[in-house]
Design a protein around this motif. Structure first.
Motif, PDB file in Angstrom:
ATOM      1  N   ASP A 536       0.915  -1.043   0.009  1.00  0.00           N
ATOM      2  CA  ASP A 536      -0.048  -0.204   0.048  1.00  0.00           C
ATOM      3  C   ASP A 536       0.936   1.177   0.148  1.00  0.00           C
ATOM      4  O   ASP A 536       1.255   1.604   1.012  1.00  0.00           O
ATOM      5  CB  ASP A 536      -0.923  -0.181   1.324  1.00  0.00           C
ATOM      6  CG  ASP A 536      -1.733   1.061   1.550  1.00  0.00           C
ATOM      7  OD1 ASP A 536      -1.663   2.005   0.511  1.00  0.00           O
ATOM      8  OD2 ASP A 536      -2.078   1.490   2.529  1.00  0.00           O
ATOM      9  N   LEU A 537       1.351   1.737  -1.206  1.00  0.00           N
ATOM     10  CA  LEU A 537       2.356   2.609  -1.518  1.00  0.00           C
ATOM     11  C   LEU A 537       1.594   3.954  -1.691  1.00  0.00           C
ATOM     12  O   LEU A 537       0.838   4.279  -2.623  1.00  0.00           O
ATOM     13  CB  LEU A 537       3.140   2.570  -2.217  1.00  0.00           C
ATOM     14  CG  LEU A 537       3.969   1.201  -2.230  1.00  0.00           C
ATOM     15  CD1 LEU A 537       4.983   0.910  -3.378  1.00  0.00           C
ATOM     16  CD2 LEU A 537       4.937   1.158  -0.737  1.00  0.00           C
ATOM     17  N   ALA A 538       1.842   5.005  -0.819  1.00  0.00           N
ATOM     18  CA  ALA A 538       1.083   6.350  -0.936  1.00  0.00           C
ATOM     19  C   ALA A 538       1.664   6.975  -2.040  1.00  0.00           C
ATOM     20  O   ALA A 538       2.583   6.877  -2.665  1.00  0.00           O
ATOM     21  CB  ALA A 538       1.238   7.305   0.298  1.00  0.00           C
ATOM     22  N   ASP A 539       0.560   7.852  -2.752  1.00  0.00           N
ATOM     23  CA  ASP A 539       1.104   8.632  -4.099  1.00  0.00           C
ATOM     24  C   ASP A 539       1.659   9.853  -3.720  1.00  0.00           C
ATOM     25  O   ASP A 539       1.389  10.455  -2.656  1.00  0.00           O
ATOM     26  CB  ASP A 539      -0.146   8.810  -4.909  1.00  0.00           C
ATOM     27  CG  ASP A 539      -0.713   7.207  -5.605  1.00  0.00           C
ATOM     28  OD1 ASP A 539       0.219   6.515  -5.715  1.00  0.00           O
ATOM     29  OD2 ASP A 539      -1.928   7.304  -5.720  1.00  0.00           O
ATOM     30  N   GLY A 540       2.277  10.189  -4.774  1.00  0.00           N
ATOM     31  CA  GLY A 540       3.151  11.679  -4.589  1.00  0.00           C
ATOM     32  C   GLY A 540       3.946  12.002  -3.408  1.00  0.00           C
ATOM     33  O   GLY A 540       3.930  13.149  -2.721  1.00  0.00           O
ATOM     34  N   LEU A 541       4.685  11.034  -3.036  1.00  0.00           N
ATOM     35  CA  LEU A 541       5.501  11.210  -1.794  1.00  0.00           C
ATOM     36  C   LEU A 541       6.721  12.184  -2.230  1.00  0.00           C
ATOM     37  O   LEU A 541       7.313  11.914  -3.387  1.00  0.00           O
ATOM     38  CB  LEU A 541       6.162   9.679  -1.333  1.00  0.00           C
ATOM     39  CG  LEU A 541       5.215   8.977  -0.818  1.00  0.00           C
ATOM     40  CD1 LEU A 541       5.986   7.921  -0.163  1.00  0.00           C
ATOM     41  CD2 LEU A 541       4.540   9.570   0.718  1.00  0.00           C
ATOM     42  N   PRO A 542       7.319  12.875  -1.453  1.00  0.00           N
ATOM     43  CA  PRO A 542       8.413  13.757  -1.827  1.00  0.00           C
ATOM     44  C   PRO A 542       9.989  12.764  -1.777  1.00  0.00           C
ATOM     45  O   PRO A 542       9.630  11.848  -1.155  1.00  0.00           O
ATOM     46  CB  PRO A 542       8.590  14.822  -0.729  1.00  0.00           C
ATOM     47  CG  PRO A 542       7.667  14.080   0.284  1.00  0.00           C
ATOM     48  CD  PRO A 542       6.908  13.343  -0.119  1.00  0.00           C
ATOM     49  N   PRO A 543      10.770  13.244  -2.737  1.00  0.00           N
ATOM     50  CA  PRO A 543      11.756  12.369  -2.602  1.00  0.00           C
ATOM     51  C   PRO A 543      12.657  12.483  -1.313  1.00  0.00           C
ATOM     52  O   PRO A 543      12.466  13.348  -0.617  1.00  0.00           O
ATOM     53  CB  PRO A 543      12.763  12.806  -3.753  1.00  0.00           C
ATOM     54  CG  PRO A 543      12.261  14.238  -4.106  1.00  0.00           C
ATOM     55  CD  PRO A 543      10.846  14.417  -3.328  1.00  0.00           C
ATOM     56  N   VAL A 544      13.540  11.418  -1.288  1.00  0.00           N
ATOM     57  CA  VAL A 544      14.283  11.501   0.080  1.00  0.00           C
ATOM     58  C   VAL A 544      15.657  11.382  -0.364  1.00  0.00           C
ATOM     59  O   VAL A 544      16.248  10.633  -1.311  1.00  0.00           O
ATOM     60  CB  VAL A 544      14.206  10.292   1.212  1.00  0.00           C
ATOM     61  CG1 VAL A 544      12.930  10.733   1.900  1.00  0.00           C
ATOM     62  CG2 VAL A 544      14.139   9.079   0.559  1.00  0.00           C
ATOM     63  N   LEU A 545      16.850  12.163   0.523  1.00  0.00           N
ATOM     64  CA  LEU A 545      18.285  12.103   0.087  1.00  0.00           C
ATOM     65  C   LEU A 545      18.673  10.897   0.995  1.00  0.00           C
ATOM     66  O   LEU A 545      18.756  10.709   2.210  1.00  0.00           O
ATOM     67  CB  LEU A 545      18.838  13.134   0.680  1.00  0.00           C
ATOM     68  CG  LEU A 545      20.316  13.554   0.082  1.00  0.00           C
ATOM     69  CD1 LEU A 545      20.394  13.733  -1.474  1.00  0.00           C
ATOM     70  CD2 LEU A 545      20.923  14.567   0.860  1.00  0.00           C
TER      71      LEU A 545
END
Ligand code: ADP
Length: 657
Positions: A536-545
């Motif tokens: 169950d992956l959320a949409d529109g997640l910001p990127p991580v470094l």
């Protein structure tokens, strides 16, 4: 203002006699002055005494002259009075003889038997009766004068009203025959009052004492206070009479007195100021002592400090360095103090960075946790130093420069680097181990496309041999072969990407993509164990470094642990839920299993290295996962799953470009 070499304050106290010296000098001075004054006083007294003696002698001479003059008058008067031939000359002479100046108060003339023939002034009745004295005129003096043929003085005798008299008997001879005697009666009191001049009596008291030492006449009634007196026999008249001359108390001599007084005051002032000075010196000495021990203590502290200390003024000029700093860089304090940037201990290859750091410090923008710079020792050796700078504020609250502590962190950094490398190796090993564990499943997974390729290939060849294949059909089969080959290549690429040993490489990562890769790797294993994976992956997640391999490693570890935990769970309940979410500025990845859960005694040691409850487990999985989380400034935690089992939560900070 370099602070390197403070001279130690002199701490030798003066010897104990040191302070007695000024007091002794003052005492000596006072003694000398007192002696001087005493000498002056004595000389004064001597002089007074000499004057007194001279005056007394003059006085005595004065009396002698007067007596001689009187006697000469009596000698002239004698024959005339006895013969009874008194004329004007005789009267004039009598008058002169009875002059108050002469001291004679009466003149008598006696016949050869001593009978009074006449007297001037004549006797009053009352005197004639002889009530005053039985010896008047003195028979003894009359006889002696007659036999000696020269004037004889009688003894003094008292008469009325405290008066004392004496007589002088002047025998008168003619042709060897005694005609009679002329007697001059002296009043001692009149004599003294007339013969002692005023100036004399102002200075002295003149008195006469009898042979018993009793005063019988005096010029002044006032008794003198001083003891300076002189006594000589009163000759004539003699008979034990003494002339006593006593000096009146001399005038108060103000100058020596004032001198002595001011000397006393001066001496007291000197002693007082000496005492004050001494107290001040004692306080000063105590303060010096305290300062000296404080200085020694600070010096000891400074010398034993392992951290380098360095002070700079507002222009960056070095004003102070401690021994630890000198040891660190290899230059002496004398060489360093006063130096301006660039400093000789700045490593040339890092000079730009160091100079930037320097400017940052002078601008007051140095971070509180410090700055790292690469420095150079005098022998050329490089070292890493952590600088922590703070404003230098003087005792009046003025900002006068910067105080910095310098710590050599080379060893620390080396150790950190070593630990990091070890951790990396460990992580790589762990990945290999994981891969080893999954190898048979993966081989099986790889086998499927290969077998498919092989059978497609055999079918194709058969059809070609029999010429029963149309070019369209052939294209479709070859496409299928290509797909299966791609599938196999993807499996190999994933394995390769996972076990590849590389330096941590941070990049902007899509968390969902990494999770999908991980799922791709573990899916065959999950299928083998009959575990269903719900993603169950959320949409529109910001990127991580992040380093994607490391994140994937965490995901695989958590997924495999979850699957392990569900080994005893009934097949239909073996479901693993994977989810991603954005939460409070972090990205969250959750793995929820329906396994046996974690008992408290296991929970305590869960993240400890080499802790495992599995027969074939290594016990490094969660430990590595936590290190990776910390490296990414994230967190790894777990909580019981309300549906049974455990939920592991892995968070990562969102990267801000
Ligand atoms: P390993 O898997 O090699 O044992 P880990 O560090 O990954 O090493 O796990 C340590 C221990 O933590 C495991 O042996 C297991 O007892 C416990 N554990 C880890 N994950 C779970 C989980 N999801 N449910 C229950 N126990 C777990």
């Amino acid at each position: 203002m370099p602070h390197t070499a403070l001279p130690p304050p002199s701490s030798t106290p003066p010897p104990s006699w040191y302070w007695s010296l000024p007091y002794a000098a003052v005492a000596l001075f006072i003694a000398a002055m007192a002696a001087l004054l005493w000498l002056i006083h004595r000389e004064d007294a001597e002089e007074q005494r000499a004057t007194l003696i001279t005056d007394v002698l003059w006085m005595e001479q004065n009396f002698s002259f007067q007596f001689e003059r009187n006697n000469a008058l009596l000698v002239q008067l004698g024959p005339e009075l006895l013969a009874g031939t008194t004329g004007t000359i005789t009267e004039a002479r009598l008058k002169r003889a009875l002059d108050p100046e002469s001291g004679i108060i009466r003149v008598l003339w006696l016949d050869p038997d001593g009978k009074v023939k006449g007297a001037e002034p004549p006797f009053t009745n009352h005197e004639m009766v002889g009530e005053t004295t039985g010896t008047f005129p003195s028979a003894a003096a009359f006889r002696l004068a007659r036999s000696l043929g020269r004037p004889v003085y009688s003894e003094a005798y008292a008469v009325l009203e405290n008066q004392t008299q004496f007589e002088v008997h002047q025998p008168v001879f003619e042709g060897g025959q005694h005609l009679g005697t002329v007697v001059g009666v002296y009043s001692l009191n009149a004599l003294l009052s007339r013969q002692v001049p005023w100036w004399f009596s102002e200075r002295y008291r003149v008195s006469v004492t009898n042979n018993l030492g009793v005063e019988i006449a005096a010029k002044s009634k006032v008794s003198p206070l001083a003891t300076l007196a002189y006594e000589i026999p009163f000759e004539p008249p003699g008979h034990g009479l003494n002339l006593v001359i006593t000096a009146y108390k001399s005038e108060v001599r103000w100058i020596p007195l004032l001198l002595m007084g001011s000397l006393g005051v001066l001496a007291a002032a000197i002693v007082w100021s000496l005492w004050q000075l001494r107290r001040h010196m004692q306080r000063r000495q105590a303060a010096e002592q305290a300062l000296s021990s404080e200085h020694a203590f600070r010096k000891a502290m400074e010398d034993s400090l392992k951290t380098g200390m360095r002070a700079r003024d507002l222009n960056g000029r070095i004003t102070y360095v401690n021994p630890a700093f000198c040891r660190m860089v290899g230059w002496s304090a004398d060489e360093l103090v006063g130096m301006q940037p660039p400093m000789p201990y700045w490593a040339p290859e890092a000079i730009e960075h160091t100079s930037g750091v320097h400017q940052q410090i002078l601008g007051g923008k140095a971070p509180a946790q410090g700055l790292e710079v690469r420095l150079m020792r005098k022998n050329g050796e490089r070292f890493d130093a952590l600088l922590i700078e703070a404003p230098l504020i003087d005792d009046q609250g003025r900002h006068i420069g910067w105080m910095g502590s310098v710590v050599d962190v080379t060893e620390q950094k080396r150790a950190q680097e070593l630990a990091r490398q070890q951790q990396e190796r460990l992580q790589a090993t762990a990945r290999l181990v994981t891969m080893g564990e999954m190898a048979s499943t993966l081989a099986h997974e790889l086998n499927q496309p290969l077998a498919a390729i092989s059978s497609y290939n055999t079918g194709c060849l058969n059809m070609l041999e029999h010429g029963s294949i149309a070019p369209d059909e052939l294209t479709g089969v070859l496409q299928k072969i290509g797909k299966q080959a791609q599938r196999a290549a993807q499996i190999i690429r994933r394995v390769h990407a996972f076990v590849r040993r590389s330096e941590p490489k941070f990049e902007t990562v899509d968390l969902n993509g990494v999770i999908r890769e991980a799922v791709g790797l573990v899916e065959p294993d999950a299928a083998r164990r009959s575990v269903g994976i719900d993603v169950d992956l959320a949409d529109g997640l910001p990127p991580v470094l992040a380093d994607p391999v490391m994140i994937e490693q965490v995901a695989i570890n958590l997924i495999r642990n979850g699957m392990d935990a569900m080994a005893d769970t009934p097949r239909r309940e073996r479901r693993l839920k994977l989810a991603t979410r954005a939460e409070d500025g972090m990205l969250l990845f959750c793995v929820a299993d329906r396994g046996r859960g974690i008992p408290p005694e296991v929970a305590e040691k869960l993240f400890a290295p080499f802790f495992t409850t599995k027969e074939e487990g290594m016990g490094m999985g969660l430990n590595i996962c936590r290190s990776i989380a910390e490296l990414h400034r994230g967190r790894l935690s777990f909580e019981p799953n309300p549906d049974g089992g455990t939920i592991f939560r892995f968070t990562l900070p969102v990267s801000h470009p």
